[in-house]
Structures are given as C-alpha cells and as structure tokens.
Design a protein around this motif. Structure first.
Motif, PDB file in Angstrom:
ATOM      1  N   VAL A   5       0.852  -1.185   0.000  1.00  0.00           N
ATOM      2  CA  VAL A   5       0.000   0.000   0.000  1.00  0.00           C
ATOM      3  C   VAL A   5       0.892   1.239   0.000  1.00  0.00           C
ATOM      4  CG1 VAL A   5      -1.778   1.294   1.215  1.00  0.00           C
ATOM      5  CG2 VAL A   5      -1.824  -1.211   1.229  1.00  0.00           C
ATOM      6  N   GLU A   6       0.736   2.074  -1.020  1.00  0.00           N
ATOM      7  CA  GLU A   6       1.517   3.308  -1.117  1.00  0.00           C
ATOM      8  C   GLU A   6       0.697   4.494  -0.638  1.00  0.00           C
ATOM      9  OE1 GLU A   6       2.477   1.104  -5.143  1.00  0.00           O
ATOM     10  OE2 GLU A   6       0.712   1.475  -3.891  1.00  0.00           O
ATOM     11  N   GLY A  26       0.415  -7.391   4.069  1.00  0.00           N
ATOM     12  CA  GLY A  26       0.072  -8.783   3.884  1.00  0.00           C
ATOM     13  C   GLY A  26       0.509  -9.662   5.036  1.00  0.00           C
ATOM     14  N   THR A  27       0.523 -10.949   4.768  1.00  0.00           N
ATOM     15  CA  THR A  27       0.751 -11.927   5.826  1.00  0.00           C
ATOM     16  C   THR A  27       2.180 -12.470   5.840  1.00  0.00           C
ATOM     17  OG1 THR A  27       0.009 -13.688   4.338  1.00  0.00           O
ATOM     18  CG2 THR A  27      -1.653 -12.660   5.766  1.00  0.00           C
ATOM     19  N   THR A  28       3.027 -11.986   4.949  1.00  0.00           N
ATOM     20  CA  THR A  28       4.371 -12.532   4.897  1.00  0.00           C
ATOM     21  C   THR A  28       5.180 -12.156   6.121  1.00  0.00           C
ATOM     22  OG1 THR A  28       6.416 -12.613   3.615  1.00  0.00           O
ATOM     23  CG2 THR A  28       5.265 -10.513   3.677  1.00  0.00           C
ATOM     24  N   ALA A  98       8.058  -5.221  -4.380  1.00  0.00           N
ATOM     25  CA  ALA A  98       8.779  -6.015  -3.396  1.00  0.00           C
ATOM     26  C   ALA A  98       9.033  -7.402  -3.969  1.00  0.00           C
ATOM     27  CB  ALA A  98       7.989  -6.116  -2.097  1.00  0.00           C
ATOM     28  N   GLU A  99      10.221  -7.916  -3.696  1.00  0.00           N
ATOM     29  CA  GLU A  99      10.601  -9.240  -4.194  1.00  0.00           C
ATOM     30  C   GLU A  99      11.767  -9.739  -3.354  1.00  0.00           C
ATOM     31  OE1 GLU A  99       9.264 -11.421  -6.414  1.00  0.00           O
ATOM     32  OE2 GLU A  99      10.870 -12.661  -5.613  1.00  0.00           O
ATOM     33  N   TRP A 112       3.451  -5.859  -6.834  1.00  0.00           N
ATOM     34  CA  TRP A 112       3.258  -4.420  -7.012  1.00  0.00           C
ATOM     35  C   TRP A 112       2.150  -3.881  -6.125  1.00  0.00           C
ATOM     36  CZ3 TRP A 112       6.523  -1.722 -10.097  1.00  0.00           C
ATOM     37  CH2 TRP A 112       7.250  -2.409 -11.062  1.00  0.00           C
ATOM     38  N   GLY A 113       2.307  -2.616  -5.754  1.00  0.00           N
ATOM     39  CA  GLY A 113       1.222  -1.888  -5.140  1.00  0.00           C
ATOM     40  C   GLY A 113       0.359  -1.248  -6.223  1.00  0.00           C
TER      41      GLY A 113
END
Length: 122
Positions: A5-6, A26-28, A98-99, A112-113
């Motif tokens: 979320v940006e 998220g849940t990561t 993010a990766e 991606w956001g």
C-alpha cells in the motif's frame, strides 16, 4: 502473501518536496528487497530506486540521483522515498515493488502496489 500500500502522493510546484511511503500489509514474515518505479501517461514504466532487504544496498535511476533518497524502516517491509527539488518531468504514478531477490526488484519483477500519483507543476 505480499500486499503493498503506497501513500504520500500529491501535487507540488517545481522545486518542492514529497515523501512517499509503501507498507506491506500482507501476511508474509519474510523480508524483501523493495523499490519504486514510476509510469507517466503514454510512457513505459521506469525504474526509480531500490533498496536491499538489509538496507545496505541502494540504487537510483540517473534522472533522480542527488534528488531522491530511498530508505526502509527497521526490520519491516516498509520503504520510503524522499523526493526533493521535484521537476515537472517527475510527474507520474509511483508504484512500489517487493521481491525476495534484489536483482528481480530492480528489473521490475515482483509484487506491485496500486500506485500513488505525483504531480509537479511548473
């Protein structure tokens, strides 16, 4: 699972500053390399800046070097982009990525956001 979320976009005059934030809601539990891309109307998405999962490595597009600064918050998947001396050509939708692999993040391969709009008027 990553959910980015940006926040922080807006409209400024040339020479102004903005700070973008991107947070993984998220849940990561893993730490990711993160970065920013941007896409202007009618143009391809382009790399802006990236930061490794540790924060020890950063890279910038030549067009923003010396004006933009990327940083991340502690051990979280949260990244910031401080932008100063903004120019009309910086106008674009800014997207967070993010990766796990830093090289993949820089190449635009990852999660991606939705993006946040930055508009710079002359």
């Amino acid at each position: 699972q990553v959910h980015l979320v940006e926040t922080g976009g807006g409209s400024v005059q040339a020479g102004g500053s903005l700070r973008l934030s991107c947070r993984d809601t998220g849940t990561t539990t893993s730490r990711y390399a993160m970065g920013w891309f941007r896409q202007a109307p009618g143009k391809e998405r382009e790399f802006v800046a990236s930061i490794s999962w540790s924060g020890g490595t950063t890279d910038y597009a030549d067009s923003v070097k010396g004006r933009f600064h990327i940083s991340r918050h502690g051990s979280d998947n949260e990244v910031y982009l401080n932008m100063r001396n903004l120019k009309p050509e910086d106008t674009a939708v800014y997207l967070c990525i993010a990766e796990g692999a830093y090289s993949a993040t820089k190449a635009g391969r990852g999660s991606w956001g939705q993006g946040t709009q930055v508009t710079v008027s002359s």
